[in-house]
Design a protein around this motif. Structure first.
Motif, PDB file in Angstrom:
ATOM      1  N   UNK A 155       0.837  -1.208   0.000  1.00 26.31           N
ATOM      2  CA  UNK A 155       0.000   0.000   0.000  1.00 26.31           C
ATOM      3  C   UNK A 155       0.867   1.252   0.000  1.00 26.31           C
ATOM      4  N   UNK A 156       1.922   1.230   0.843  1.00 29.39           N
ATOM      5  CA  UNK A 156       2.782   2.404   0.920  1.00 29.39           C
ATOM      6  C   UNK A 156       3.599   2.599  -0.366  1.00 29.39           C
ATOM      7  N   UNK A 157       3.809   1.497  -1.109  1.00 29.42           N
ATOM      8  CA  UNK A 157       4.531   1.598  -2.377  1.00 29.42           C
ATOM      9  C   UNK A 157       3.608   1.943  -3.541  1.00 29.42           C
ATOM     10  N   UNK A 158       2.310   2.093  -3.261  1.00 26.27           N
ATOM     11  CA  UNK A 158       1.363   2.500  -4.295  1.00 26.27           C
ATOM     12  C   UNK A 158       0.874   1.372  -5.170  1.00 26.27           C
ATOM     13  N   UNK A 159       0.779   0.147  -4.600  1.00 30.14           N
ATOM     14  CA  UNK A 159       0.280  -0.996  -5.376  1.00 30.14           C
ATOM     15  C   UNK A 159      -0.895  -1.619  -4.629  1.00 30.14           C
ATOM     16  N   UNK A 160      -2.071  -0.971  -4.606  1.00 34.94           N
ATOM     17  CA  UNK A 160      -3.211  -1.489  -3.842  1.00 34.94           C
ATOM     18  C   UNK A 160      -3.723  -2.833  -4.351  1.00 34.94           C
ATOM     19  N   UNK A 161      -3.587  -3.100  -5.649  1.00 34.29           N
ATOM     20  CA  UNK A 161      -4.079  -4.371  -6.186  1.00 34.29           C
ATOM     21  C   UNK A 161      -3.311  -5.546  -5.583  1.00 34.29           C
ATOM     22  N   UNK A 162      -1.973  -5.423  -5.589  1.00 39.25           N
ATOM     23  CA  UNK A 162      -1.160  -6.492  -4.994  1.00 39.25           C
ATOM     24  C   UNK A 162      -1.416  -6.594  -3.494  1.00 39.25           C
ATOM     25  N   UNK A 163      -1.598  -5.433  -2.853  1.00 43.40           N
ATOM     26  CA  UNK A 163      -1.900  -5.448  -1.414  1.00 43.40           C
ATOM     27  C   UNK A 163      -3.185  -6.219  -1.144  1.00 43.40           C
ATOM     28  N   UNK A 164      -4.212  -6.014  -1.985  1.00 41.10           N
ATOM     29  CA  UNK A 164      -5.467  -6.734  -1.803  1.00 41.10           C
ATOM     30  C   UNK A 164      -5.297  -8.230  -1.945  1.00 41.10           C
TER      31      UNK A 164
END
Length: 686
Positions: free
Chosen positions: A651-660
């Motif tokens: 999330x902090x790296x700006x990748x919400x899809x992978x975070x999900x």
């Protein structure tokens, strides 16, 4: 424990008709005037009220009288009546303020005892001032306190609740000068009618009716003292062919002990008459009961002291109860109490009739028996087939417990006597080897049956006793162990500076003993104390010293733990490079040990440090590595927690899809209804 089993008591306590299985109903004779005065004194306006101020403290009622006069039983009768009225719905708390040797009990011990009764145990190692303050804060409800056998006002004052809704009933030999507004109710002997009633309850009305005037004369010979009347009544009950006139004549012919105060002589003569009628073996057992710790005994205590069988000791103790020489406590396990008024007489007899070597041998037998009982108490909790259970099977049947519940009940009932036995053994100083064995066995039994947290206060005192013996005998290894244990308890209760002082003293003792375990443990603990105080530079220095020692001995588990602790303190100090190096070293050692879950946790902490250092990409890779090791370890909860860590980093790296995706994986690992929780490295635990 009271001065006498009965003040004005009837047949149950007077003749000892109650058996060890339970206490018989009590009867109370006389003292109507005193009871009326005491009840009226509760309603009397105090000095604060007369001055127009609200009462700041509990009302104190004082019953003054010499030992054996029945002051404690009068206090008990008063408190029973008060509790029956419902004015004090929170019940009775009671404690004895003088031990059987006549020494005042320290405030620390009495306050802790009362706190235990309230279910609010004080912190281990706390002093008397702290505990008395905690007690006053805890006494916010309407309790009655019975403070038995107070030596002076200095003992009573720290225990007085700052709550006018409480009532304190104290017993003492004289006035408690220094406590304002206290009028002593001074008692002497019973009136003739009540004294004769007491005798009739013990021996039957017929033997009184045939010679009522002699019965009154007998009451006068006893000074109207309930303790003396109970013993004489017990003697008459045991000698049904003797008349009241016979025992009156024998009492008159006994010379007074010139060393006794005039008021104490009737009790001393009654005791002498009963004692001299005992068989030689029974008389010896009675004398040796002066050695019973805290005045509490059971059949094993008497058996060990006298060197006789348990069954013979049990029978003799029951005979003593019937003679009014002992009382039973009516608990689920038989336990006998030496009346406080008789303790000095028993001690004088023992010193006069028995040689010091015989007394010391009796003490040694009692300590050895107690050690074996405690070992049995602990061993019964071990699994069937274990080494401890095999040793237990070799003990005599009388020393074995049928199941752990029975052992726990015995430990709970005998706890005051066991703690007193340990204190006495250490203070005596002549049986230090047995004393150390006793303390060690008691520590183990308390820990296994109560748990170290629940028994912390007792354990603190016991470790203090070990320290006293170690210093007296110049045993550096034992001194180091005791200091470490005491320091651990200090640290656990927030006294970090005191703990630090003890850890450093333990380090000196460990070095003197050339004990690598004690020195390594002490250095690590010194580091932990500095870390708790926020001095991370000193903490890392001491952890480094401890690590250097572990590295020379090849103790991999200790090395990994210390690397983790170094990583933690460097992280707190903002020294992220050092922190990362130590966490990676910890992970490498855990890998050598084959502890994959611990390796994953250490890598997780390394990822945390990288994140703090502003290196999120490296943190992501390290966390992915940790997830893989957690998966190989098959630690589902750890893997789920690390998946959530990965999701937060993404999330902090700006990748919400992978975070999900990683959050979904965590939920699938744990199930829909079970939340994942963050799991810190075990290396950071103290």
């Amino acid at each position: 424990m009271t001065d006498q089993a009965v003040d004005t008591s009837g047949p149950a306590s007077a003749a000892g008709t109650e058996g060890p299985s339970g206490a018989a109903p009590r009867q109370f004779f006389g003292r109507e005037r005193e009871l009326k005065e005491l009840k009226a004194d509760i309603e009397r306006a105090g000095l604060d009220t007369l001055a127009g101020r609200k009462a700041a403290r509990a009302r104190v009622l004082l019953i003054a009288g010499r030992p054996g006069s029945g002051r404690t039983a009068l206090a008990e009768e008063l408190t029973r009546a008060l509790l029956d009225t419902g004015d004090y719905p929170d019940g009775l708390l009671r404690v004895r303020l003088t031990d059987l040797g006549g020494a005042p009990v320290p405030t620390e011990r009495t306050a802790r005892d009362l706190l235990d009764q309230l279910g609010a145990a004080g912190p281990p190692g706390a002093d008397g001032d702290e505990l008395s303050q905690l007690l006053r804060e805890a006494l916010t409800d309407r309790h009655v306190l019975l403070l038995d056998d107070a030596a002076d006002a200095e003992q009573v004052d720290p225990l007085l609740p700052d709550n006018p809704g409480c009532l304190v009933v104290a017993t003492a030999q004289g006035p408690l000068t220094g406590i304002p507004g206290v009028r002593p109710c001074t008692i002497g002997g019973l009136d003739k009618g009540s004294a004769v009633q007491l005798l009739a309850g013990a021996i039957g009305q017929v033997r009184i009716t045939v010679d009522p005037l002699t019965a009154e004369s007998l009451a006068e010979e006893c000074g109207g003292q309930p303790a003396a009347l109970v013993m004489i009544g017990g003697w008459l009950a045991a000698h049904p062919m003797a008349s009241v006139a016979d025992v009156t004549k024998q009492l008159r012919e006994l010379p007074d002990d010139a060393e006794q105060p005039t008021g104490a002589r009737p009790l001393a003569r009654a005791f002498r008459l009963v004692y001299e009628s005992l068989p030689q073996t029974a008389g010896r057992i009675l004398r040796l009961l002066a050695l019973a710790p805290a005045g509490l005994a059971d059949a094993h205590t008497a058996s060990a002291l006298a060197g006789c069988s348990v069954s013979a000791a049990q029978s003799t103790l029951d005979d003593f109860v019937r003679l009014g020489l002992l009382r039973t406590n009516g608990a689920e396990l038989p336990q006998y109490e030496v009346p406080g008024c008789l303790a000095p007489l028993l001690q004088a007899l023992l010193a006069d009739r028995d040689r010091p070597a015989e007394i010391q041998l009796a003490r040694a037998r009692l300590l050895e028996r107690t050690v074996r009982q405690l070992q049995s108490c602990r061993a019964i909790t071990d699994p069937e087939g274990s080494e401890a259970r095999r040793k237990l099977a070799g003990l005599p049947r009388s020393l074995r417990f049928p199941h752990p519940e029975a052992a726990a009940a015995w430990l709970r009932i005998r706890r005051p006597a066991l703690l007193a036995s340990a204190r006495i053994a250490v203070e005596d100083g002549e049986l230090d080897t047995l004393a150390r064995r006793l303390v060690a066995a008691l520590v183990r039994a308390l820990a296994v049956h109560q748990g170290t947290e629940a028994a912390a206060s007792d354990l603190y005192g016991l470790h203090g006793l070990v320290l006293a013996v170690a210093e007296r005998r110049e045993l550096p290894r034992e001194r180091a162990a005791a200091l470490l244990n005491l320091a651990d308890l200090d640290a656990r209760t927030g006294r970090t500076k005191e703990a630090l002082t003890r850890y450093r003293a333990a380090l000196d003792a460990g070095r003197a003993a050339k004990d690598p375990y004690a020195t390594g443990r002490a250095m690590e603990s010194v580091g932990g104390a500095y870390a708790e105080l926020g001095d991370f530079n000193r903490a890392s220095d001491w952890y480094g010293r401890a690590l250097a020692q572990r590295l020379t001995h090849g103790e991999l588990a200790d090395e990994a733990r210390l690397y983790g602790r170094l990583g933690s303190v460097h992280t707190y100090a903002g020294q992220y490079g050092e922190a990362l190096r130590n966490w990676r070293a910890a992970a490498a050692v855990y890998r050598r040990l084959g502890d994959l879950a611990a390796q994953a946790r250490a890598l997780s902490e390394a990822a945390r440090v990288q994140e703090y250092a502003g290196r999120p990409q490296e943190s992501l890779r390290t966390c992915q590595e940790a997830v893989e090791w957690a998966r190989q370890a098959k630690d589902v909860r750890l893997q789920a927690a690390l998946e959530l860590r990965l999701a937060d980093t993404l999330d902090r790296l700006g990748d919400p899809a992978a975070a999900g995706l990683h959050r979904g994986m965590a939920q699938r690992l744990l199930g829909k209804d079970e939340p994942a929780c963050e799991i810190r490295s075990g290396s950071t635990e103290s």
